[in-house]
Design a protein around this motif. Structure first.
Motif, short mmCIF file in Angstrom:
data_model
loop_
_atom_site.label_atom_id
_atom_site.label_comp_id
_atom_site.label_asym_id
_atom_site.label_seq_id
_atom_site.Cartn_x
_atom_site.Cartn_y
_atom_site.Cartn_z
N SER A 34 0.83 -1.20 0.00
CA SER A 34 0.00 0.00 0.00
C SER A 34 0.86 1.26 0.00
O SER A 34 0.60 2.21 -0.74
CB SER A 34 -0.93 -0.01 1.21
N ARG A 35 1.91 1.25 0.82
CA ARG A 35 2.83 2.41 0.85
C ARG A 35 3.57 2.56 -0.47
O ARG A 35 3.82 3.67 -0.93
CB ARG A 35 3.82 2.27 2.00
N ALA A 36 3.95 1.45 -1.08
CA ALA A 36 4.64 1.52 -2.36
C ALA A 36 3.73 2.09 -3.43
O ALA A 36 4.15 2.91 -4.25
CB ALA A 36 5.12 0.12 -2.77
N SER A 37 2.47 1.68 -3.40
CA SER A 37 1.52 2.20 -4.36
C SER A 37 1.29 3.69 -4.15
O SER A 37 1.23 4.47 -5.11
CB SER A 37 0.20 1.43 -4.23
N ALA A 38 1.19 4.11 -2.90
CA ALA A 38 0.98 5.52 -2.60
C ALA A 38 2.21 6.34 -3.00
O ALA A 38 2.08 7.45 -3.53
CB ALA A 38 0.68 5.71 -1.12
N THR A 40 4.38 5.58 -5.32
CA THR A 40 4.45 5.60 -6.78
C THR A 40 3.46 6.63 -7.34
O THR A 40 3.78 7.37 -8.26
CB THR A 40 4.15 4.22 -7.36
N ALA A 41 2.25 6.67 -6.77
CA ALA A 41 1.26 7.64 -7.22
C ALA A 41 1.71 9.07 -6.91
O ALA A 41 1.49 9.98 -7.70
CB ALA A 41 -0.08 7.36 -6.55
N GLU A 42 2.36 9.25 -5.78
CA GLU A 42 2.86 10.57 -5.39
C GLU A 42 4.01 11.01 -6.29
O GLU A 42 4.22 12.20 -6.52
CB GLU A 42 3.33 10.52 -3.94
N ASP A 43 4.74 10.04 -6.83
CA ASP A 43 5.91 10.33 -7.66
C ASP A 43 5.52 10.66 -9.10
O ASP A 43 6.38 10.98 -9.90
CB ASP A 43 6.88 9.14 -7.64
N GLY A 44 4.27 10.55 -9.42
CA GLY A 44 3.85 10.93 -10.77
C GLY A 44 3.20 9.83 -11.56
O GLY A 44 3.18 9.88 -12.77
N GLY A 45 2.71 8.82 -10.93
CA GLY A 45 2.00 7.77 -11.63
C GLY A 45 2.73 6.45 -11.58
O GLY A 45 3.74 6.29 -10.92
N ALA A 46 2.21 5.52 -12.33
CA ALA A 46 2.74 4.16 -12.30
C ALA A 46 3.74 3.92 -13.41
O ALA A 46 3.92 2.80 -13.86
CB ALA A 46 1.59 3.16 -12.41
N GLY A 47 4.39 4.97 -13.89
CA GLY A 47 5.37 4.82 -14.96
C GLY A 47 6.55 4.01 -14.51
O GLY A 47 6.97 4.06 -13.36
N GLY A 48 7.13 3.27 -15.44
CA GLY A 48 8.24 2.39 -15.09
C GLY A 48 9.55 3.11 -14.93
O GLY A 48 10.46 2.61 -14.31
N ASP A 49 9.70 4.34 -15.47
CA ASP A 49 10.98 5.03 -15.39
C ASP A 49 10.95 6.19 -14.40
O ASP A 49 11.67 7.16 -14.56
CB ASP A 49 11.40 5.53 -16.78
N ALA A 50 10.13 6.11 -13.39
CA ALA A 50 10.04 7.19 -12.41
C ALA A 50 11.35 7.29 -11.64
O ALA A 50 11.88 6.30 -11.14
CB ALA A 50 8.89 6.93 -11.44
N GLY A 51 11.88 8.48 -11.55
CA GLY A 51 13.10 8.69 -10.79
C GLY A 51 14.37 8.43 -11.58
O GLY A 51 15.45 8.58 -11.04
N THR A 52 14.27 8.07 -12.86
CA THR A 52 15.47 7.78 -13.64
C THR A 52 15.80 8.91 -14.61
O THR A 52 16.71 8.79 -15.40
CB THR A 52 15.31 6.47 -14.43
N GLY A 53 15.02 9.98 -14.55
CA GLY A 53 15.25 11.09 -15.46
C GLY A 53 16.49 11.87 -15.08
O GLY A 53 17.12 11.65 -14.04
N ALA A 54 16.86 12.83 -15.93
CA ALA A 54 18.08 13.61 -15.68
C ALA A 54 17.94 14.48 -14.46
O ALA A 54 18.91 14.73 -13.75
CB ALA A 54 18.39 14.47 -16.91
N GLY A 55 16.73 14.94 -14.17
CA GLY A 55 16.53 15.84 -13.03
C GLY A 55 16.43 15.10 -11.72
O GLY A 55 16.49 15.71 -10.66
N GLY A 59 12.72 11.43 -4.28
CA GLY A 59 13.05 10.38 -3.33
C GLY A 59 11.92 9.42 -3.08
O GLY A 59 12.10 8.43 -2.40
N THR A 60 10.73 9.72 -3.60
CA THR A 60 9.62 8.83 -3.34
C THR A 60 9.73 7.52 -4.11
O THR A 60 9.21 6.51 -3.68
CB THR A 60 8.27 9.51 -3.68
N SER A 61 10.43 7.52 -5.27
CA SER A 61 10.59 6.26 -5.98
C SER A 61 11.49 5.32 -5.19
O SER A 61 11.29 4.11 -5.21
CB SER A 61 11.16 6.50 -7.38
N GLY A 62 12.46 5.86 -4.47
CA GLY A 62 13.29 5.04 -3.60
C GLY A 62 12.49 4.49 -2.43
O GLY A 62 12.67 3.34 -2.03
N GLN A 63 11.59 5.30 -1.91
CA GLN A 63 10.71 4.84 -0.83
C GLN A 63 9.78 3.75 -1.34
O GLN A 63 9.50 2.78 -0.63
CB GLN A 63 9.92 6.00 -0.26
N ALA A 64 9.29 3.94 -2.56
CA ALA A 64 8.40 2.92 -3.14
C ALA A 64 9.14 1.60 -3.32
O ALA A 64 8.60 0.54 -3.03
CB ALA A 64 7.84 3.40 -4.47
#
Length: 91
Positions: A34-38, A40-55, A59-64
């Motif tokens: 449940s926390r991972a889902s939350a 992921t949703a907070e990080d911008g959706g269920a995209g597979g490349d969340a947190g891997t962009g240049a910017g 830190g929420t993808s790491g928490q997820a």
């Protein structure tokens, strides 16, 4: 008929502790997912490349990821306990 009450109490106590432990581990696994889902949703959706962009991310993808790994570990403990129980019964 002679009942060994000490052995019966010991079996009851161990069974109760293992049952409470397994239910707790499963509940922690559900909470972790449940926390991972939350996160992921907070990080911008269920995209597979969340947190891997240049910017980078916030830190929420790491928490997820950490929550998801913890949940899988809890489910692994439950699976191992069930497999051990089946092994003990069959063998």
């Amino acid at each position: 008929m002679n009942i060994d009450w000490a052995a019966l109490g010991s079996v009851f106590g161990v069974s109760l502790l293992v049952t409470v432990g397994l239910v707790g581990a499963f509940a922690l696994g559900i909470a972790g997912l449940s926390r991972a889902s939350a996160a992921t949703a907070e990080d911008g959706g269920a995209g597979g490349d969340a947190g891997t962009g240049a910017g980078g991310g916030t830190g929420t993808s790491g928490q997820a990821l950490l929550a998801r790994l913890g949940a899988y570990a809890c489910f692994g403990v439950c699976l191992a306990a069930v497999a051990f129980g089946i092994y003990v019964i069959v063998a």
